[in-house]
Design an enzyme around this catalytic site. Structure first.
Site, PDB file in Angstrom:
ATOM      1  N   LYS A   1      -9.841   2.193  -3.010  1.00  0.00           N
ATOM      2  CA  LYS A   1      -9.629   2.120  -1.745  1.00  0.00           C
ATOM      3  C   LYS A   1     -11.070   2.770  -0.611  1.00  0.00           C
ATOM      4  CE  LYS A   1      -6.164   0.049  -1.120  1.00  0.00           C
ATOM      5  NZ  LYS A   1      -5.866  -1.208  -2.479  1.00  0.00           N
TER       6      LYS A   1
HETATM    7  C1  LIG Z   1      -1.998  -4.132   2.220  1.00  0.00           C
HETATM    8  C2  LIG Z   1      -1.516  -2.530   0.780  1.00  0.00           C
HETATM    9  N1  LIG Z   1      -0.729  -2.407   1.093  1.00  0.00           N
HETATM   10  C3  LIG Z   1      -0.039  -1.031   0.027  1.00  0.00           C
HETATM   11  C4  LIG Z   1      -0.988  -1.175  -0.733  1.00  0.00           C
HETATM   12  C5  LIG Z   1      -1.006   0.018  -1.722  1.00  0.00           C
HETATM   13  O1  LIG Z   1      -1.214   1.204  -1.768  1.00  0.00           O
HETATM   14  P1  LIG Z   1      -0.566   2.165  -3.195  1.00  0.00           P
HETATM   15  O2  LIG Z   1      -1.573   2.095  -3.899  1.00  0.00           O
HETATM   16  O3  LIG Z   1      -1.656   3.349  -2.376  1.00  0.00           O
HETATM   17  O4  LIG Z   1       0.203   2.111  -3.124  1.00  0.00           O
HETATM   18  C6  LIG Z   1      -1.897  -1.894  -1.098  1.00  0.00           C
HETATM   19  C7  LIG Z   1      -2.497  -1.433  -2.244  1.00  0.00           C
HETATM   20  O5  LIG Z   1      -3.636  -1.718  -2.980  1.00  0.00           O
HETATM   21  C8  LIG Z   1      -2.654  -2.583  -0.252  1.00  0.00           C
HETATM   22  O6  LIG Z   1      -3.126  -3.539  -0.987  1.00  0.00           O
END
Ligand SMILES: Cc1ncc(COP(=O)(O)O)c(C=O)c1O
Length: 394
Positions: free
Chosen positions: A189
């Site tokens: 990210k």
């Molecule tokens: C649009 C979106 N929402 C939620 C997430 C979930 O993030 P995390 O890995 O921090 O749980 C991601 C992860 O890539 C994502 O692309």
């Protein structure tokens, strides 16, 4: 690989000695789980957002933050929650954690974000909330979404996993009038804590509930037990909660990454602008550019392009060719309605999602990360041009 050059991955974290030192100090401090660093990270995050009416809760992923937010606004079994199909599965799976049903909606063909007109069409008497996703770091159409939510008395939880720091009409995502916003600090990210996330809201009841549910439904967290005058051994479990806290080891990385986030955003924007310029005359559709004059800011987590018919190569072959040039690419996203779990659970048909179908057939995300050098980017551009001119690797 056809060249002897080092493989250029799709994404790399930007970690310097400053982050490493902060982690080392945390390891030496004697407090490694959630404690003073996590609190500092939460406070610094609010300072960055610049709105002291907000509160932030550090969590171990955006997925857990989304789950906590939905739970805290009262989403229950049988409720419906509107989500885009063009997203990562986390956006929808958290709805199922609560026994509620995700209702999948197609995207706007220009921005690739959820289409507000289709949100309105998907509302039923069971609809409880909407989760817009700021795809690639570009804000969804929040005025339209918030106005629909207000009219139908729905909660809005922004999935801002890609959107730090994104601005919508001059305001940072996280400071808008939704019920909560959730950011991700996963490894790829715009800033990272390895794994991690931040839940932000100005709803005091939501924050109170999410804080308790973040740590087993216990009325006080471990650091409070360590600090306060009530005996450390005493706690009460008031709900069957979750284990979603962010350890100080991770928060230490976040504290330092946060100090660099504006520098990261500028670097990403410059790289994106260099791509726009270099690729503008090719048979590809470039990502939507937010109007800066209107106060929009793109976080440029991703640089999604679409290969048109004129490119003369399928998306699959293009990715293979790029890897032969030693360049990693990715696809965002395989729409949720195409994954067996969602397709079969809700009998989803491709013809209900024409925009996502078209996007998925042609989309490639090319590398965009802050550690990329000008030479790296030239290599990507040159390889892409060679492939599109039919001069790819054998
Ligand atoms: C649009 C979106 N929402 C939620 C997430 C979930 O993030 P995390 O890995 O921090 O749980 C991601 C992860 O890539 C994502 O692309």
């Amino acid at each position: 690989m056809i060249h002897d050059q080092k493989f250029l991955p799709f994404s790399l974290p930007d970690i310097t000695e400053v982050e490493i030192q902060e982690v080392v100090e945390t390891l030496r401090s004697g407090w490694v789980t959630t404690g003073p660093k996590a609190r500092q990270f939460e406070q610094d995050f609010i300072t960055f957002l610049g709105d002291e009416t907000l509160e932030a809760i550090a969590v171990n992923s955006a997925t857990s933050g989304l789950h906590l937010a939905l739970e805290a606004v009262g989403v229950q079994a049988g409720d419906e929650v509107i989500v885009p199909t063009y997203t990562f599965t986390a956006t929808a799976e958290v709805v199922r954690y609560l026994g509620a049903h995700p209702v999948f909606v197609d995207s706007d063909p220009n921005t690739y974000c959820i289409d507000p007109v289709l949100i309105e069409a998907a509302i039923t008497t069971k609809t409880k909330a909407i989760i817009p996703v700021h795809f690639a770091g570009l804000s969804a159409d929040m005025d339209a979404i918030l106005s629909i939510a207000k009219q139908h008395k729905l909660k809005v939880i922004e999935d801002a996993a890609h959107a730090f720091p994104t601005k919508y009409k001059g305001d940072l995502i996280g400071t808008l009038q939704s019920d909560a916003t959730v950011f991700s600090f996963y490894a790829n990210k715009t800033m990272t804590t390895g794994e991690g996330g931040m839940l932000v809201s100005r709803d005091k009841a939501l924050i109170k509930r999410a804080k308790v549910m973040r740590l087993h439904g216990i009325s006080r967290d471990a650091f409070d037990r360590y600090q306060s005058k009530t005996p450390a051994w005493f706690y009460e479990v008031i709900e069957p909660g979750y284990k979603y806290n962010l350890p100080d080891i991770c928060a230490a990385i976040g504290v330092q990454q946060l100090k660099r986030i504006n520098e990261f955003q500028k670097k990403r924007e410059l790289l994106a602008e260099a791509y726009h310029e270099a690729l503008k005359d090719l048979p590809i559709i470039l990502p939507f550019v937010a109007n800066k004059e209107a106060g929009h800011q793109h976080a440029w987590h991703l640089y999604p392009i679409q290969l048109t018919a004129g490119a003369g190569i399928s998306r699959e072959d293009f990715i293979i060719q790029m890897s032969k040039f030693g360049i990693g690419c990715s696809v965002h996203f395989i729409p949720l309605h195409k994954h067996p779990v969602w397709r079969d659970m809700y009998h989803l048909q491709p013809e209900h999602f024409p925009v996502a179908e078209q996007l998925y057939a042609h989309e490639v995300s090319i590398p965009l990360f802050t550690k990329m050098t000008t030479e790296d980017q030239s290599r990507i551009i040159n390889s892409l041009k060679k492939i599109l001119s039919g001069d790819g690797a054998a």
